[in-house]
Design a protein around this motif. Structure first.
Motif: not given
Length: 616
Positions: A328-340, A432-438
């Motif tokens: 869950a912690i790495f997922a939020q980091a991935g989501a923020a990176l997806g926004v970047w 998953f968080a990075l790609i889905a956010t992107y």
């Protein structure tokens, strides 16, 4: 970030030191227990440079700072008398049982989190070194480093006794002595040899207290209650000695006879309940924790679950709870990176990049409050990714071998059975968080709204800064007004400010505004800024006696001036030869209209430097 200045502002706007019952911090937040929440100016605090978010949760006023929270905390401790406070006044409004429980747990455990995390990282690295054959458990290097890594956890009851005593308002040194008695060699020998032991004829159930959590907390809570009574009973002349004497004589036997067995039973039941939930369906348990962990972070109650991890380590020697929340912690980091990756807005990128990096090291508040929760969809995607990753980790059977804040640096503490699938769960959640956010997490209108909000905030902050700074009108060493050899100025009868010993005979406008007065003798001038700040610049002490000699003022009453404009000149050498003190006060004459006047802490100033800051 100016730690001292931010600390001072925070104390002021939470209602002052007198409104603070206690202060603590975790990895990213200051946690205040206050007498009255009504005295807090949340709006001003939320706009202070360095503050990410403010909230009132679980009976605590929390200020999210980020990774520099430790520096701010110690800056507050340094400038106040809050450390070790025994102020037991409570807020007027009632608190729920849940709020009280969370407040107690966080107050006891959060002071130890940084050290526990550091020890956990070292322990994890040792596990890896042994597994790879780089060290053996018989090596002196391993033995010494293992002692360093494991001592905090082994003697955890001693540390908890100290923090619990401070939380409950008891004598921490007596508390540590009580905890230390549980590890005393004679008692340890009796336990190891399974010897029969009694106290006043009552059999003592000996047990191992190393790494235990609940027994000592119960004992110190009771100790605090008894200490309050004893301090009222004993006369002042003897209570300093007789209260500790009585507490040691009473509490050590009570802990061995009652609180130890009760606490140990409670620990075992907590372990049984956790094991039942985990064994029933590790997949479901991991999914639920992965989905809910960052929601708990938002409400600031996630640290209230720390005892579960510690109790698991105490009872089982390992902890699967921490493993299941890691995705869950790495997922939020991935989501923020997806926004970047997705955004084209530089202002958004500037926030997203450091937030993602902080998340990878276990600190997700910058990612949550700065990016994912602001855009909403990235946060939801992060929770979904955490659910998937948590389920995978639950099935893996991975567990931590020590306490640690989940992040890149603490991954070694999970080394062992299920580690490969554990890493897969983290990677799946992150990607998953990075790609889905992107692909789905960023909408142009929401992005534009955030950029507009950031620009508005920036403009407002710049406007406030420009309007509130009084620049130095002179160049030279700086003095506090109290050190000026003039009773009127040193007593701040005219107003607060600072004094400068000029080394150049040029006087400049400290801000943009207008000239409101020029002394007939030209040794002083009054100015009002465009925002209403009124300042008096007085060249020298008692120089009115010179009747204008050696002064040349280039402006007159009513003139408009720009910040830095030359207002006049004066002959320093001639004035001092006449026997006058050239020390020149710069004071705010309408300070009653503002909350505070903050002086520069520099020893020297140049014309144009920040001299005073006016807090509105």
């Amino acid at each position: 970030m100016d730690h001292a200045r931010l600390a001072k502002d925070i104390v002021k706007y939470v209602g002052g030191e007198e409104n603070i019952i206690s202060i603590g911090h975790c990895t990213t937040r200051l946690r205040f227990k206050l007498k009255s929440i009504d005295l807090v100016d949340k709006i001003i605090i939320s706009k202070l440079p360095g503050v990410i978010k403010v909230m009132y949760i679980a009976g605590q006023f929390q200020i999210v700072i980020g990774t520099e929270v430790n520096d701010i905390y110690y800056a507050i401790i340094k400038m106040t008398q809050l450390e070790g406070t025994k102020n037991k006044e409570s807020r007027k409004e009632d608190e729920s049982l849940l709020n009280k429980a969370i407040d107690v747990i966080s107050g006891i455990f959060t002071p130890l989190l940084g050290t526990l995390a550091g020890a956990g990282i070292l322990k994890g690295l040792l596990i890896v070194a042994v597994s790879l054959g780089m060290l053996t458990e018989a090596d002196g290097t391993y033995i010494i480093w293992h002692a360093a890594a494991d001592s905090l956890f082994y003697f955890l009851p001693v540390h908890l006794a100290f923090t619990a005593a401070k939380k409950f308002g008891a004598d921490p040194h007596v508390a540590v002595a009580i905890a230390g008695a549980l590890f005393y060699p004679d008692l340890m020998d009796a336990y190891n040899q399974e010897s029969a032991l009694s106290f006043l004829g009552i059999p003592v159930v000996l047990m191992r207290y190393a790494t235990s959590v609940i027994p000592i907390i119960i004992a110190i809570y009771v100790m605090a209650k008894i200490e309050t009574v004893l301090n009222k009973v004993y006369p002042k002349t003897i209570k300093k000695f007789f209260t500790p004497l009585s507490l040691l004589a009473i509490m050590v036997p009570l802990t061995l006879l009652i609180f130890g067995p009760i606490g140990n039973a409670a620990s075992e039941w907590l372990a049984i309940i956790y094991s039942y939930a985990y064994d029933t369906s590790a997949l479901v348990a991991g999914a639920l924790l992965g989905a809910s962990w960052q929601i708990l972070v938002i409400f600031g109650i996630h640290w209230g679950l720390v005892p579960i991890a510690l109790n698991n380590l105490s009872q089982f020697g390992q902890d699967s709870f921490t493993a299941m929340i890691t995705p869950a912690i790495f997922a939020q980091a991935g989501a923020a990176l997806g926004v970047w990756f997705k955004t084209k807005q530089r202002k958004v990128k500037a926030i997203a990049a450091p937030a993602a990096i902080a998340g990878l090291f276990g600190v997700t508040e910058p990612a949550i409050y700065g990016i994912t929760l602001r855009f909403k969809k990235p946060f939801i995607i992060g929770c979904i990714a955490g659910t998937i990753g948590g389920a995978i980790v639950g099935v893996s059977g991975a567990s931590s071998k020590s306490v640690g804040l989940p992040g890149l640096t603490t991954l070694p503490i999970f080394f062992g059975d299920g580690f490969v699938l554990f890493i897969i769960g983290i990677v799946v959640a992150f990607l998953f968080a990075l790609i889905a956010t992107y692909l789905f997490g960023l909408e142009e209108n929401t992005e534009n709204e955030m950029v507009a909000e950031l620009e508005d905030q920036s403009q407002e902050q710049n406007k406030q800064v420009d309007a509130s700074i009084v620049h130095s009108p002179l160049t030279g060493p700086v003095l506090r007004l109290e050190d000026v050899n003039d009773d009127v100025f040193s007593s701040e009868a005219i107003g607060p400010g600072m004094a400068i010993i000029p080394i150049e005979g040029n006087m400049h406008a400290p801000f943009s505004g207008s000239v409101t007065s020029v002394f007939p003798s030209n040794h002083g001038i009054g100015l009002t800024s465009d925002s209403g700040i009124k300042v008096l610049i007085h060249i020298g002490i008692d120089t009115v006696q010179l009747e204008g000699k050696y002064f040349n003022i280039k402006v007159k009453h009513g003139d408009k001036v720009e910040q830095g404009q030359l207002l006049g000149t004066f002959d320093i050498e001639a004035i001092t030869k006449e026997g006058f003190d050239i020390t020149s006060p710069v004071v705010i004459t309408n300070s009653h209209e503002y909350l505070d006047v903050v002086c520069s802490d520099e020893e020297n100033t140049k014309a144009g430097d920040r001299l005073l800051t006016i807090v509105k």
